[in-house]
Structures are given as structure tokens and as C-alpha cells.
Design a protein around this motif. Structure first.
Motif, PDB file in Angstrom:
ATOM      1  N   ASP A  31      -4.598 -51.858  85.513  1.00  0.00           N
ATOM      2  CA  ASP A  31      -3.462 -51.298  84.769  1.00  0.00           C
ATOM      3  C   ASP A  31      -3.866 -51.228  83.299  1.00  0.00           C
ATOM      4  N   ASN A  32      -3.540 -50.128  82.638  1.00  0.00           N
ATOM      5  CA  ASN A  32      -3.898 -50.025  81.211  1.00  0.00           C
ATOM      6  C   ASN A  32      -2.808 -50.608  80.305  1.00  0.00           C
ATOM      7  N   LEU A  33      -1.735 -51.109  80.930  1.00  0.00           N
ATOM      8  CA  LEU A  33      -0.606 -51.716  80.210  1.00  0.00           C
ATOM      9  C   LEU A  33       0.033 -50.758  79.197  1.00  0.00           C
ATOM     10  N   GLN A  34      -0.128 -49.452  79.456  1.00  0.00           N
ATOM     11  CA  GLN A  34       0.559 -48.468  78.621  1.00  0.00           C
ATOM     12  C   GLN A  34       2.066 -48.609  78.814  1.00  0.00           C
ATOM     13  N   SER A  35       2.495 -48.796  80.060  1.00  0.00           N
ATOM     14  CA  SER A  35       3.918 -49.043  80.309  1.00  0.00           C
ATOM     15  C   SER A  35       4.138 -50.250  81.208  1.00  0.00           C
ATOM     16  N   GLY A  36       3.078 -50.826  81.718  1.00  0.00           N
ATOM     17  CA  GLY A  36       3.210 -52.024  82.553  1.00  0.00           C
ATOM     18  C   GLY A  36       3.248 -53.283  81.702  1.00  0.00           C
ATOM     19  N   HIS A  37       3.465 -54.426  82.359  1.00  0.00           N
ATOM     20  CA  HIS A  37       3.591 -55.700  81.649  1.00  0.00           C
ATOM     21  C   HIS A  37       2.722 -56.735  82.351  1.00  0.00           C
ATOM     22  N   ARG A  38       1.835 -57.381  81.595  1.00  0.00           N
ATOM     23  CA  ARG A  38       0.998 -58.442  82.196  1.00  0.00           C
ATOM     24  C   ARG A  38       1.879 -59.538  82.794  1.00  0.00           C
ATOM     25  N   ASP A 183      11.676 -52.733  83.481  1.00  0.00           N
ATOM     26  CA  ASP A 183      11.648 -52.807  82.017  1.00  0.00           C
ATOM     27  C   ASP A 183      10.847 -51.626  81.482  1.00  0.00           C
ATOM     28  N   HIS A 184      11.543 -50.487  81.296  1.00  0.00           N
ATOM     29  CA  HIS A 184      10.902 -49.302  80.731  1.00  0.00           C
ATOM     30  C   HIS A 184      11.233 -49.224  79.251  1.00  0.00           C
ATOM     31  N   ARG A 185      10.281 -48.777  78.453  1.00  0.00           N
ATOM     32  CA  ARG A 185      10.539 -48.635  77.014  1.00  0.00           C
ATOM     33  C   ARG A 185      10.049 -47.275  76.540  1.00  0.00           C
ATOM     34  N   PRO A 186      10.923 -46.367  76.153  1.00  0.00           N
ATOM     35  CA  PRO A 186      12.372 -46.522  76.160  1.00  0.00           C
ATOM     36  C   PRO A 186      12.929 -46.447  77.584  1.00  0.00           C
ATOM     37  N   GLU A 187      14.115 -47.007  77.760  1.00  0.00           N
ATOM     38  CA  GLU A 187      14.750 -46.959  79.090  1.00  0.00           C
ATOM     39  C   GLU A 187      15.480 -45.632  79.252  1.00  0.00           C
ATOM     40  N   SER A 188      15.301 -44.996  80.416  1.00  0.00           N
ATOM     41  CA  SER A 188      16.018 -43.730  80.632  1.00  0.00           C
ATOM     42  C   SER A 188      16.724 -43.703  81.981  1.00  0.00           C
ATOM     43  N   HIS A 189      16.553 -44.761  82.778  1.00  0.00           N
ATOM     44  CA  HIS A 189      17.109 -44.761  84.136  1.00  0.00           C
ATOM     45  C   HIS A 189      18.538 -45.292  84.158  1.00  0.00           C
ATOM     46  N   LEU A 190      19.309 -44.723  85.057  1.00  0.00           N
ATOM     47  CA  LEU A 190      20.749 -44.986  85.073  1.00  0.00           C
ATOM     48  C   LEU A 190      21.095 -46.471  85.242  1.00  0.00           C
ATOM     49  N   ILE A 191      20.550 -47.132  86.251  1.00  0.00           N
ATOM     50  CA  ILE A 191      20.995 -48.504  86.554  1.00  0.00           C
ATOM     51  C   ILE A 191      20.698 -49.458  85.390  1.00  0.00           C
ATOM     52  N   PRO A 192      19.456 -49.496  84.871  1.00  0.00           N
ATOM     53  CA  PRO A 192      19.233 -50.400  83.725  1.00  0.00           C
ATOM     54  C   PRO A 192      20.088 -50.050  82.514  1.00  0.00           C
TER      55      PRO A 192
END
Ligand code: UFG
Length: 328
Positions: A31-38, A183-192
Motif C-alpha cells: 500500500d502506498n498509504l496515499q489513502s490507506g492507514h498503517r 476513514d476517507h479524507r476528505p469524506e464523501s460517502h453518505l454513511i460516515p
């Protein structure tokens, strides 16, 4: 033998890593951790920070680890961003798939389970959507997934590799123990976003359009729980390991819920008022997306169990315990 999990530190990938390890499978995460989290991975997971488009890195991984299958979750996945930056999506998603498939061929790795999307269909002529419905993606993100599926299909024909492409509908929820989640940054999904209102981090949820041709005027989506979704990956890998044929499979619950119904369900689950503001339609949103998952049920033996209450409740456990998401 190990399973290489590309994008294994992301929302869906990290849940798949846990499921694979729970089954006693050896996993290797790239994973390049562009959007993932260690932090979404346990400390003792074999983890390599790097980019899938780095052919030398893939050569090194395949040379040093005995990998016999790949789960591929690594992609950019924001519809709106893809409209602004289409080449980012073709560069990362499509080129990434090319580099991965080439490396798999070089190293004789013959099985891949891929995260595709309902976005390959675009605005459907009718619902529930079956896998042989026309593919008319309405944005570069969906187009990139459609091309990535084609790349696997033609590579399979030429080189004997086998694949399962899983077309996700709307994925939601978090691990039952609340330890990892979305945990998306920025968050765009309805439920979160709805749950950020419940946490007091946003004043209201904006509903994107209430003039659609649906019973309450808001968009209808098919929500599938993360545990059910990950179970499908386990079944898909087993299918390939048992000599099953390549194919594309929808993953949805086969039930549609409107945005208003989702807000109402979240009110019940959280006990919060959740103020709503009506907004304009979001460009590119189809009115109604509901899956037929008959093929996944019949061929893979998949049985989705999680309803929207359970999905929102599991997400709520995660968001309450981690109001600011992951630290890293
Ligand atoms: N919505 C709102 N307000 C918000 C956010 C979302 O009303 O603040 C609505 C959207 O308009 C849509 C529904 O809630 O009708 C669900 O929106 P999401 O952004 O959560 O999910 P999408 O349906 O847009 O996207 C999902 C996946 C994508 C995939 C797409 C397929 O997240 O990766 O389905 O069309 F491409």
C-alpha cells in the motif's frame, strides 16, 4: 503460500486482511498509504509501503515471497474527483493494473480477485442490475474499472491467468469489534457523513437532490455490509483455487434504500436528531442502483446477511470510538 493484498491498508482492503488472517492465510500487504492507514493493520502484518506501478518493487516482492494469489483493492475511487482529474484515474488505476498483471505473468502468479464497482454500469436501464447489463460508465472512475476488467479478461485469454471481478454496490459498516472502519479524507460517502453529524462534527447532512423519479425523490442505493463484502472475497479466492472459471459478479444486498431512509435509519440507530438540508443534485449520480446478486449466490455460494441497521450500527461503533479516524 502468501496472498498479496494490494491496497490492504484501505477501508475495504484492511477488513480483507483481517479476514484472511483469521482464516490462517499468510498475507503480504502492499500500500502506498496515499489513502490507506498503517494503523488499519495489525503491527505484525507483513507490510510494504510502496506503489503498485513500481514494477521493480513488484518483481522484488514476487521473488522474495511465495505468492499464489492477489487481492487487488488499490485504486483511486472518488467519482467527483475523477471528473476533474480523469488522467489521475487512468494513470493510477489502469496503468497500475497493467504493471500488476505484467508482474503476475512474469512470476507465474495465476489468480486475482479484483475490486470493481457498480460504477461500470452508469445509469441502468432497469433494476435489479444483472452482470450482462450494458456497461456505460458515466465518469472516469467507472470507466477505469471497466477497462481494468477488460485488461484482466484479455490477459486471461492470452496467458491463462484466472480472475474474479467483484462489482461492489454501496459498501458500508465496520469491523464488528469497532477496531477498524471507514476513514476517507476528505469524506464523501453518505454513511460516515451522516455519522459525523451524529458526532457533532457537522451541523447537518445535505441530501443531494429530492427530485429524482423515486418514491421519496431521493436516490436509491443498495448497501452491502463490509463483513458480507469481505466474505465474498474469501469465497472468490476459494472459487479460483478450486479451479473455478473467471467471471464478474455483482455484490449487493438486492434491496434499495433511499437517502432519506438511510438518514431515518441512522436516527434510530444513534438516537440523534440529524438535521437535514436539501441540496442540489450531485453530478453523475444515477437515481437508482440495486444489484441482482444471483450470480454470486449461485456460483460463489455468497449469502449477504447484513441489513442497513446493522451496517450503520457497526459504522457508528467505529466512529464513536474513533471520532477523528485513524492517527496514521
Ligand atoms: N449523498 C447525499 N449527501 C451526501 C453524500 C451522499 O445525499 O452528503 C447521496 C448521494 O447522492 C447518493 C447516496 O447518498 O445518492 C450515496 O452516496 P455515496 O457517495 O455514499 O455513494 P455513491 O453511490 O456515490 O458511490 C458508491 C461508491 C463509489 C461507486 C458508486 C457507484 O462509493 O465508489 O457507488 O455508482 F463508484
Amino acid at each position: 503460500m502468501a496472498i498479496l493484498i494490494c491496497g490492504g491498508a484501505g477501508y475495504i482492503g484492511s477488513h480483507a486482511v483481517r479476514a484472511m488472517r483469521a482464516l490462517g492465510r499468510e498475507v503480504l500487504v502492499l500500500d502506498n498509504l496515499q489513502s490507506g492507514h498503517r494503523q488499519a493493520l495489525a503491527d505484525d502484518v507483513a507490510f510494504v509501503r510502496g506503489d503498485m506501478r513500481d514494477a521493480a518493487l513488484l518483481d522484488d516482492l514476487f521473488a522474495r515471497h511465495r505468492v499464489d494469489g492477489v487481492l487487488h483493492f488499490a485504486a483511486n475511487s472518488l467519482v467527483g474527483e475523477s471528473m476533474q482529474l480523469p488522467l489521475k484515474y487512468f494513470g493510477n488505476n489502469v496503468h497500475g493494473m497493467q504493471v500488476l498483471l505484467e508482474a503476475m505473468i512474469r512470476h507465474g502468479v495465476g489468480r486475482i480477485v479484483f475490486s470493481s464497482s457498480a460504477a461500470v454500469y452508469g445509469e441502468p436501464e432497469s433494476v435489479p442490475i444483472e452482470e450482462d447489463a450494458p456497461l456505460r460508465p458515466g465518469n472516469p472512475y467507472g470507466e477505469s474499472k471497466r477497462i481494468m476488467e477488460s485488461m484482466m479478461r484479455w490477459t486471461a485469454e492470452a496467458h491463462g491467468l484466472r480472475y474474479v471481478s467483484l462489482r461492489y454496490f454501496n459498501v458500508g459498516g465496520a469491523a464488528a469489534d469497532g477496531s477498524i472502519g471507514e476513514d476517507h479524507r476528505p469524506e464523501s460517502h453518505l454513511i460516515p457523513l451522516i455519522l459525523q453529524v451524529a458526532l457533532g462534527k457537522r451541523p447537518h447532512i445535505t441530501i443531494f437532490g429530492d427530485d429524482y423519479a423515486t418514491p421519496d425523490g431521493t436516490c436509491i442505493r443498495d448497501y452491502v455490509g463490509i463483513d458480507d463484502l469481505v466474505a465474498a472475497h474469501v469465497l472468490a479466492l476459494r472459487h479460483l483455487e478450486n479451479g473455478g472459471e473467471s467471471g464478474m459478479f455483482n455484490l449487493g444486498s438486492e434491496k434499495g434504500f433511499s437517502v432519506r431512509e438511510m438518514v431515518e435509519t441512522a436516527r434510530r440507530v444513534t438516537g440523534h436528531v440529524l438535521p437535514v438540508v436539501m441540496g442540489a443534485r450531485r453530478a453523475g449520480d444515477p437515481a437508482r442502483l440495486v444489484a441482482s446478486s444471483q450470480r454470486a449466490r449461485a456460483t460463489l455460494g455468497w449469502q449477504p446477511r447484513q441489513g442497513v441497521e446493522e451496517i450503520i450500527a457497526s459504522a457508528w461503533r467505529w466512529h464513536r470510538a474513533h471520532p477523528d479516524g485513524f492517527d496514521a
